[in-house]
Design an enzyme around this catalytic site. Structure first.
Site, mmCIF file in Angstrom:
data_model
loop_
_atom_site.group_PDB
_atom_site.id
_atom_site.type_symbol
_atom_site.label_atom_id
_atom_site.label_comp_id
_atom_site.label_asym_id
_atom_site.label_seq_id
_atom_site.Cartn_x
_atom_site.Cartn_y
_atom_site.Cartn_z
ATOM 1 C CB ALA A 60 -0.655 -0.141 1.267
ATOM 2 N N GLY A 99 0.110 -4.907 1.077
ATOM 3 C CA GLY A 99 -0.649 -5.115 0.121
ATOM 4 C C GLY A 99 -0.561 -6.140 -1.512
ATOM 5 C CD GLU A 102 -3.137 -7.531 2.385
ATOM 6 O OE1 GLU A 102 -2.801 -6.413 2.128
ATOM 7 O OE2 GLU A 102 -3.578 -8.086 3.452
ATOM 8 C CD GLU A 122 0.622 -6.017 5.244
ATOM 9 O OE1 GLU A 122 1.772 -6.670 5.695
ATOM 10 O OE2 GLU A 122 0.117 -6.138 4.248
HETATM 11 N N1 3HC Z 1 4.359 3.492 0.096
HETATM 12 C C1 3HC Z 1 5.100 4.660 -0.249
HETATM 13 N N2 3HC Z 1 6.490 4.816 -0.374
HETATM 14 C C2 3HC Z 1 6.839 4.188 -0.011
HETATM 15 C C3 3HC Z 1 6.825 2.576 -0.272
HETATM 16 C C4 3HC Z 1 5.355 2.638 0.201
HETATM 17 N N3 3HC Z 1 4.734 1.032 0.635
HETATM 18 N N4 3HC Z 1 8.444 1.659 0.331
HETATM 19 C C5 3HC Z 1 8.831 2.574 -0.322
HETATM 20 N N5 3HC Z 1 8.953 3.810 -0.778
HETATM 21 C C6 3HC Z 1 9.435 5.161 -1.214
HETATM 22 C C7 3HC Z 1 10.948 5.435 0.215
HETATM 23 O O1 3HC Z 1 10.087 5.392 1.275
HETATM 24 C C8 3HC Z 1 11.544 5.803 -0.990
HETATM 25 O O2 3HC Z 1 11.035 7.162 -1.080
HETATM 26 P P1 3HC Z 1 12.423 8.049 -1.353
HETATM 27 O O3 3HC Z 1 13.230 7.805 -1.893
HETATM 28 O O4 3HC Z 1 11.388 9.409 -1.667
HETATM 29 O O5 3HC Z 1 13.418 8.152 -0.021
HETATM 30 C C9 3HC Z 1 11.481 4.803 -2.110
HETATM 31 O O6 3HC Z 1 10.192 4.681 -1.617
HETATM 32 C C10 3HC Z 1 12.667 4.118 -2.666
HETATM 33 O O7 3HC Z 1 12.325 3.482 -1.340
HETATM 34 P P2 3HC Z 1 14.126 2.667 -0.154
HETATM 35 O O8 3HC Z 1 15.098 3.463 -0.155
HETATM 36 O O9 3HC Z 1 13.397 1.591 0.508
HETATM 37 O O10 3HC Z 1 14.422 1.532 -1.368
HETATM 38 P P3 3HC Z 1 14.474 0.059 -1.308
HETATM 39 O O11 3HC Z 1 14.579 -0.414 -2.594
HETATM 40 O O12 3HC Z 1 15.520 0.007 -0.429
HETATM 41 O O13 3HC Z 1 13.240 -0.892 -0.883
HETATM 42 C C11 3HC Z 1 11.298 -2.049 -0.224
HETATM 43 C C12 3HC Z 1 12.369 -1.004 -1.261
HETATM 44 C C13 3HC Z 1 12.503 -2.932 0.297
HETATM 45 C C14 3HC Z 1 10.158 -2.885 -1.313
HETATM 46 C C15 3HC Z 1 11.657 -0.399 0.636
HETATM 47 O O14 3HC Z 1 11.371 0.806 0.448
HETATM 48 C C16 3HC Z 1 9.765 -1.808 1.952
HETATM 49 O O15 3HC Z 1 9.783 -2.100 2.513
HETATM 50 N N6 3HC Z 1 9.295 -1.037 1.679
HETATM 51 C C17 3HC Z 1 7.915 -0.899 2.581
HETATM 52 C C18 3HC Z 1 6.785 -2.315 1.773
HETATM 53 C C19 3HC Z 1 6.013 -2.275 2.959
HETATM 54 O O16 3HC Z 1 6.485 -2.644 4.183
HETATM 55 N N7 3HC Z 1 4.687 -2.866 2.486
HETATM 56 C C20 3HC Z 1 3.809 -3.231 3.471
HETATM 57 C C21 3HC Z 1 2.883 -1.463 3.656
HETATM 58 S S1 3HC Z 1 1.549 -1.401 4.051
HETATM 59 C C22 3HC Z 1 0.117 -2.609 3.498
HETATM 60 O O17 3HC Z 1 0.559 -2.771 2.282
HETATM 61 C C23 3HC Z 1 -0.902 -2.722 3.542
HETATM 62 C C24 3HC Z 1 -1.885 -3.066 2.987
HETATM 63 O O18 3HC Z 1 -2.147 -4.233 3.622
HETATM 64 C C25 3HC Z 1 -3.060 -2.609 3.264
#
Ligand code: 3HC
Ligand code: NAI
Length: 693
Positions: A60, A99, A102, A122
């Site tokens: 998400a 997400g 999912e 999450e």
């Molecule tokens: N939403 C918004 N922005 C995100 C994002 C997300 N889910 N994931 C990464 N970004 C952004 C980062 O803030 C960063 O922004 P910036 O360049 O402005 O600083 C950019 O994307 C690149 O991210 P990273 O520097 O972390 O890049 P990496 O290549 O090192 O890592 C990744 C990539 C493994 C995808 C890592 O970013 C990550 O772990 N992201 C979060 C993943 C996550 O937690 N997903 C679950 C979200 S909650 C959800 O999905 C709820 C659902 O169940 C309803």
């Protein structure tokens, strides 16, 4: 355009193009939903979903959290995908997280390239999967694996996903080509749609036992525990009721401070190394690292560099010391091998080729970055830097790993002050993720950039610090440790303080930490500071007495605790020492509640942290938060001390400090920044936002 629709014969392709990570923001969700309807409307026979660029959907869009929700909502999009009358295929590369996974679970068939990672992380953001993850995943993997994946939050590699039945096949190649080929194969054999929700729930497990186990590991974090509840709902409810239960828990967690704290930590971790002054500055080379001193820190720093495939030359005073350093490094590397951090061939290669050991400084003439980790003694450090000046190649970065000493004074002892910087690693240096890059008044911008580049290469979270006694972290530690010592003099026991702070979420209380770090470190520091000490400072003597008795904590087996392997027991000698000191000082001990202990300790931490920001030692509040989170065991779900302070309310904290000052107005002097923010009705996080480039 964030989602492309293309027709390839009978197969409609929905390709997300929302860099950098194809987060499932509103436009992507809308694109998926519209694309699916269009595919069905146009008579496509199958739908292929994939991500353009470097990844499938990484989850998400976290930036939407805490804002009003905008349709279409992800759970509905997932349900519509699953209910599609024509097969939907996921072709996964990069990361399928949250997400993103999912969406994949809602597809009928899943293929992944070998390097793909899949997970439901999450809980690390303070929530649980909210689009069916807790209900669909166990139907494919069984409960044990689903609980591990969802409550643990760690992604798994494609190979494990295949073994668990989470993906149907793994193939190397272009996701689009592979996906189209898979779709055509499925069409050729008339493969049906295959909704995961139609599968029966797997055999139940003992959810209460699982929850108890997760609770123990979670140390007060709510989300991993709540995840078990959501998963358990899938065993006792029909699928759509389970989905509603998952959503209820998800929403509840979305409103918590823990969610806010963890998301603050997520963005702060990415923000912290972004410094406007380094935007156009190229770092100097850093292929060859010199390390001086092969004790605890030098050996750890050398190991960290070797693990990052850098070449290292380590210099010690004599061959015996060199031999000990080699053993320490070899021990660290075999630990990394045991834990699966490196392969056997990497391990062997490092020991035979990448590491050189020497007793003469001449061995460092080729080094790009030289990190000094000798004894914490200004005179010795100056001698070392004088020698470096003579042998280091022009442009080499000269760094000190000092914990407290003045980098400017060290720099002034050379004619190369612009090349000098502090690189403050944390013990064990090959494990701890924090690196303070201590920028002196004369440090050149490309030297600072090299510090950050090295940190990145080593996989560290690097934080810029200005020069002061102890830099960001140890300076703040000194303040809250002092507060703990005062509480002991006034009547609390070290053990009550440790218990109260462990209940707050720290993995160890301050006295257990002191035992781990070595009581001699604090002892040496107190002696160093004694000559300039203000007479109003309250400094306990019982800690010195423990050291005088030869008790340095874990390394001697006795300190505040008696240590036996991993178990600890209160040391019965400690309380009598404290009681005697109180009697000498004429103090009658009073009772402290755990709540008061936490309030005082945190107030001391926040007040000093505010000062560190006010003086420009830390650029932004988030820099302080990262230092405490990454180097001092501050519970991540509280976001860091200044984010925690914001969420508690700054006016209440300031009132506490004023009240504590009534008894001790030397220690409890409120920071100007804290007073200013309270007067303006603002919070620390406002300062982070002002300085986001
Ligand atoms: N939403 C918004 N922005 C995100 C994002 C997300 N889910 N994931 C990464 N970004 C952004 C980062 O803030 C960063 O922004 P910036 O360049 O402005 O600083 C950019 O994307 C690149 O991210 P990273 O520097 O972390 O890049 P990496 O290549 O090192 O890592 C990744 C990539 C493994 C995808 C890592 O970013 C990550 O772990 N992201 C979060 C993943 C996550 O937690 N997903 C679950 C979200 S909650 C959800 O999905 C709820 C659902 O169940 C309803
Ligand atoms: P240590 O005592 O374990 O190791 C110091 C090593 O330096 C010894 O092996 C000694 O033989 C060697 N040495 C001394 N003078 C030397 C010289 N002139 N040339 C080459 N080698 C020399 O000390 P430790 O704990 O590794 O600390 C080193 C530095 O790192 C200190 O400045 C300390 O403040 C800092 N530090 C320590 C941390 C810790 O947790 N121990 C954490 C962060 C920084």
């Amino acid at each position: 355009m964030t989602l492309y629709y293309e027709k390839h014969g009978d197969v409609a392709v929905l390709a997300a193009d929302n860099p950098p990570v194809n987060a499932l923001g509103q436009a992507v969700r809308g694109g998926l939903q519209d694309g699916l309807l269009r595919a069905i409307g146009e008579g496509a026979l199958a739908v292929l979903i994939l991500g353009r660029g470097r990844t499938w959907f990484a989850g998400a869009d976290i930036r939407e959290f805490g804002k009003p929700r905008v349709a279409p909502f992800l759970p509905d999009v997932c349900n519509r995908i699953e209910a599609s009358p024509i097969p939907v295929i996921a072709a996964i590369h990069g990361t399928a997280l949250g997400g993103g996974l999912e969406v994949a679970l809602s597809c009928h068939y899943r293929l992944a390239v070998p390097g793909a990672k899949l997970g439901l992380p999450e809980v690390s953001l303070g929530i649980i999967p909210g689009a069916g993850g807790t209900q669909r995943l166990p139907r494919l993997t069984g409960y044990e694996e689903a609980i591990a994946m969802i409550s643990g939050g760690r992604p798994i590699p494609a190979s494990k996903a295949l073994a668990l039945g989470l993906v149907d096949r793994i193939e190397e190649g272009d996701p689009m080509e592979l996906g189209l080929q898979y779709a055509r194969e499925l069409l050729a054999r008339n493969a049906p749609t295959r909704p995961v929700s139609a599968l029966p729930p797997p055999a139940p497990v003992d959810f209460e036992a699982a929850k108890a186990q997760v609770t123990r590991k979670a140390r007060g974090q709510l989300s991993p525990v709540a995840a078990v509840d959501a998963i358990a709902a899938s065993a006792r409810m029909p699928f759509f009721d389970g989905l509603a239960e998952e959503r209820r828990i998800f929403r509840e967690l979305m409103e918590t401070d823990q969610r806010e704290g963890l998301i603050h930590a997520f963005f702060a971790e990415r923000q912290v190394a972004k410094l406007p002054e380094l935007n156009d500055v190229s770092p100097r080379p850093l292929d060859m690292i010199g390390v001086i001193g092969g004790g605890t820190m030098g050996a750890g720093i050398a190991t960290a560099a070797l693990l990052a495939r850098l070449r290292v030359t380590l210099v010690e005073i004599d061959t015996d010391a060199l031999d000990s350093a080699r053993k320490r490094i070899a021990g660290n590397l075999s630990g990394a091998l045991r834990r699966g951090k490196i392969s056997q061939s990497h391990h062997d290669e490092v020991l035979s080729d990448a590491l050189s050991l020497a007793t003469g400084y001449d061995a460092l003439t080729d080094a790009d970055v030289i990190i000094e980790a000798v004894f914490e003694d200004m005179a010795i450090k100056k001698q070392v830097f004088a020698k470096l000046e003579a042998i280091a190649k022009p442009g080499a970065v000269l760094a000190s790993n000092t914990s407290y000493l003045d980098i400017d004074e060290i720099a002034a002892s050379t004619s190369r002050a612009p090349d000098v910087i502090g690189l403050h690693f944390f013990s064990p240096a090959h494990v701890m993720r924090l690196l303070e890059v201590v920028v002196g008044h004369q440090s050149a911008a490309d030297v600072t950039a090299t510090g950050f580049a090295l940190g990145k290469r080593l996989g560290k979270v690097s934080v810029r610090s200005g020069v002061c006694d102890g830099f960001i972290g140890n300076r703040i530690l000194f303040a809250y440790r002092t507060c703990a010592d005062h509480m002991v003099l006034d009547g609390a026991s070290p053990y009550q303080i440790d218990r109260a702070l462990e209940a707050f979420g720290f993995p160890m209380g301050p006295f257990a930490v002191a035992d781990l770090a070595g009581l001699d470190i604090g002892w040496a520091n107190r002696k160093r500071l004694a000559p300039d000490r203000d007479p109003r400072e309250r400094v306990p003597r019982y800690a010195d007495q423990l050291c005088e008795g030869g008790h340095f904590g874990q390394k001697t087996g006795r300190g505040y605790y008696i240590h036996d392997g991993r178990t600890r027991q209160e040391n019965p000698d400690v309380l009598p020492l404290i009681e005697a000191e109180r009697a000498d000082l004429g103090l009658s001990p009073r009772a402290f509640t755990d709540d008061e202990i936490t309030r005082r300790y945190m107030a001391a931490m926040v007040n000093e942290a505010a000062r560190v920001v006010e003086e420009g030692i830390a650029r932004r509040p988030l820099d302080v938060d990262m230092v405490l989170l990454m180097g001092y065991g501050f519970p991540r779900y509280h976001g860091g001390p200044l984010k925690w302070a914001d969420m508690q309310g700054l006016p209440g904290l300031l009132e506490d400090i004023h009240r504590f000052a009534e008894a001790d107005d030397f220690f409890w002097q409120p920071s100007d920044l804290l007073m200013k923010l309270v007067a303006q009705g603002r919070v620390f996080d406002d300062l982070n936002k002002e300085q986001t480039p």
